[in-house]
Design a protein around this motif. Structure first.
Motif, PDB file in Angstrom:
ATOM      1  N   GLY A 238      41.341  62.336 -39.044  1.00 22.17           N
ATOM      2  CA  GLY A 238      40.872  63.269 -38.028  1.00 22.17           C
ATOM      3  C   GLY A 238      39.685  62.776 -37.233  1.00 22.17           C
ATOM      4  O   GLY A 238      39.616  62.954 -36.017  1.00 22.17           O
ATOM      5  N   THR A 239      38.743  62.138 -37.912  1.00 25.33           N
ATOM      6  CA  THR A 239      37.495  61.736 -37.253  1.00 25.33           C
ATOM      7  C   THR A 239      37.378  60.237 -37.027  1.00 25.33           C
ATOM      8  O   THR A 239      36.537  59.798 -36.237  1.00 25.33           O
ATOM      9  N   ARG A 268      38.592  70.645 -44.339  1.00 29.83           N
ATOM     10  CA  ARG A 268      38.409  71.838 -43.515  1.00 29.83           C
ATOM     11  C   ARG A 268      38.388  73.105 -44.363  1.00 29.83           C
ATOM     12  O   ARG A 268      37.629  74.037 -44.089  1.00 29.83           O
TER      13      ARG A 268
END
Length: 494
Positions: A238-239, A268
């Motif tokens: 995701g990052t 998350r």
């Protein structure tokens, strides 16, 4: 003869217990896996008993007994080298765990279990002198074999698995059986036995070197008393940031930490735990059940500098790994207790503003003893006024895959006046199995706006499930809590 059946009885139970660790990285350790492992090994032993008795009637000899034991050593010795390719192939070909788990067990453990099962009836036939003392002979040898199984069970559970590691144990079992084969008849095929003995020793040496190289490369593979834990570094999808992860099951990552800056939660769903601050901004005391690498306790202490937290983690070695690899530091505001979460709830005299629960057995299954009416009532009993419980679970809301959520939701509603759920991935899809955060409030409030000036909390609040939740599931109790059965509805579709 008694020595032979004792050793082989011990090997059977060690093999069964170690088998769960062999399977865990690919199919987990759910009740489906244990059912497959126990059932297939028992079935294989039964075939071995029948076949061993049949062969012994043809004219028993120590040479044949030695060959059977040696063949068992060979099949066990092969497991460390073939289990990876076999399980990787099956993972690609068979996604359904209900088929994958028993099939993997058959391929890896049926043959050695059958050979080990042949030993006792064959040994009985060799030991028997007259029909008059047959009952005594059978009783003695099976008693000795059973004592060996008991010793093997405690040896594996208390010492071997935690201190030696899965693959090394299998090679040691193979080595022990080769020596037992030589003991049964040192003259039969002695060059072959000697060669195999040297191969097993060489295999142990190669395995040690290989594990040391993996450790130096940053890949940690550790067997604790409760889990097989793998720790390694990778890039977060995701990052794009580098992270370190802790895994005990193939589809579950228990903990993760950013390596460039340990400044946020990677998962998350754990960020949704911060919703507790919306319902009670002045939290002073918290309890967390299940911590693994202690990602959330570290975050909690940063966000609530005046608060304290007690962590209950059943696996003490998990805490050691968290301190070594996940920046867990000693803090006077953090107390870690190594105990089952339910027994802690039963005995503690402490009181808390919030109880967080993030405990799992395997795959998506929360330990049933933490889901029951009795456990929920005990949570309520140790909460301060205005307190709450925050639970992470994996389930759908609607349909067959939502049975667990509906059962747990109904159970909490029996105790708490307000219960809310927040699907993490997709708040509008009730049929999607995903992380769901359940929040139960001890003190009823007239209403909540479910909005916040904090943009992060406001985004999480928008995930509140807006629709009704079915009341079609029975209450979960200590007497009846078929949580694994409900989770199977999810596993069927994986």
């Amino acid at each position: 003869m008694e020595t032979i059946v004792f050793v082989c009885g011990a090997v059977v139970m060690i093999l069964e217990l170690v088998g769960s660790r062999v399977l865990a990285p690919y199919v987990g350790t759910s009740i489906v896996v244990w059912t497959s492992l126990i059932g297939i090994i028992l079935g294989s032993l039964s075939i071995g008993y029948w076949q061993g008795g049949k062969i012994s009637d043809r004219g028993p000899s120590f040479r044949v007994l030695s060959f059977i034991i040696g063949a068992g050593a060979l099949f066990i010795g092969l497991i460390p080298f073939v289990q990876g390719p076999v399980q990787e192939l099956l993972e690609k070909l068979v996604s359904n765990i209900l088929i994958n788990a028993p099939l993997t067990t058959v391929l890896l453990f049926a043959a050695p279990s059958m050979l080990l099962g042949m030993i006792s009836p064959y040994a009985v036939r060799l030991k028997m002198v007259t029909v008059a003392d047959s009952g005594k002979t059978v009783g003695n040898l099976y008693a000795v074999s059973t004592v060996g199984s008991i010793v093997g069970t405690f040896l594996a559970g208390y010492l071997l698995i935690a201190y030696l590691g899965t693959n090394k144990i299998l090679l040691v079992l193979s080595l022990v059986l080769v020596l037992t084969s030589i003991f049964a008849d040192y003259r039969a095929l002695w060059p072959v036995k000697l060669g195999f003995l040297l191969l097993v020793v060489a295999g142990l040496a190669v395995m040690y070197v290989h594990e040391e190289k993996k450790r130096q490369a940053g890949f940690i593979d550790v067997d604790t008393h409760y889990s097989r834990v793998r720790i390694f570094d990778r890039t977060d999808a995701g990052t794009g940031r580098p992270i370190r992860v802790m895994m005990t099951n193939p589809r579950e990552t228990q903990s993760a930490m950013y390596l460039d800056r340990d400044d946020d939660l990677v998962f998350r769903y754990l960020r949704f735990f911060r919703l507790a601050g919306y319902f009670n901004p002045g939290i002073k005391s918290a309890l967390m059940i299940g911590s693994a690498g202690c990602s959330f306790p570290k975050d909690f202490l940063k966000r609530f500098p005046e608060a304290r937290m007690d962590v209950v983690e059943i696996d003490g070695q998990m805490t050691e790994l968290a301190a070594r690899y996940f920046n867990l530091r000693e803090d006077r505001r953090l107390r870690i207790v190594h105990e089952d979460g339910r027994t802690y709830l039963n005995r503690t005299k402490n009181r808390y503003d919030v109880i967080y629960s993030d405990a799992f057995n395997s795959f998506y299954s929360i330990p049933y003893q933490l889901t029951t009416f009795e456990a929920v009532r005990r949570m309520d009993g140790i909460l301060n006024d205005g307190g709450m419980v925050v639970v992470n679970l994996i389930s759908a809301v609607e349909g067959p895959e939502g049975k667990f959520l509906r059962a747990l939701y109904g159970t909490f509603q029996e105790v708490f006046p307000r219960v809310y759920i927040f699907p993490v991935r997709d708040a509008g899809n009730g049929g999607d199995a995903q992380n769901i955060i359940l929040i139960a409030l001890k003190t009823p409030q007239p209403s909540y706006a479910f909005s916040s000036r904090d943009p992060e909390l406001d985004a999480y609040l928008k995930h509140r499930w807006p629709g009704p939740i079915g009341k079609d599931m029975p209450l979960l109790t200590d007497n009846y809590a078929p949580t694994d059965l409900y989770i199977l509805e999810i596993l069927k579709r994986i």
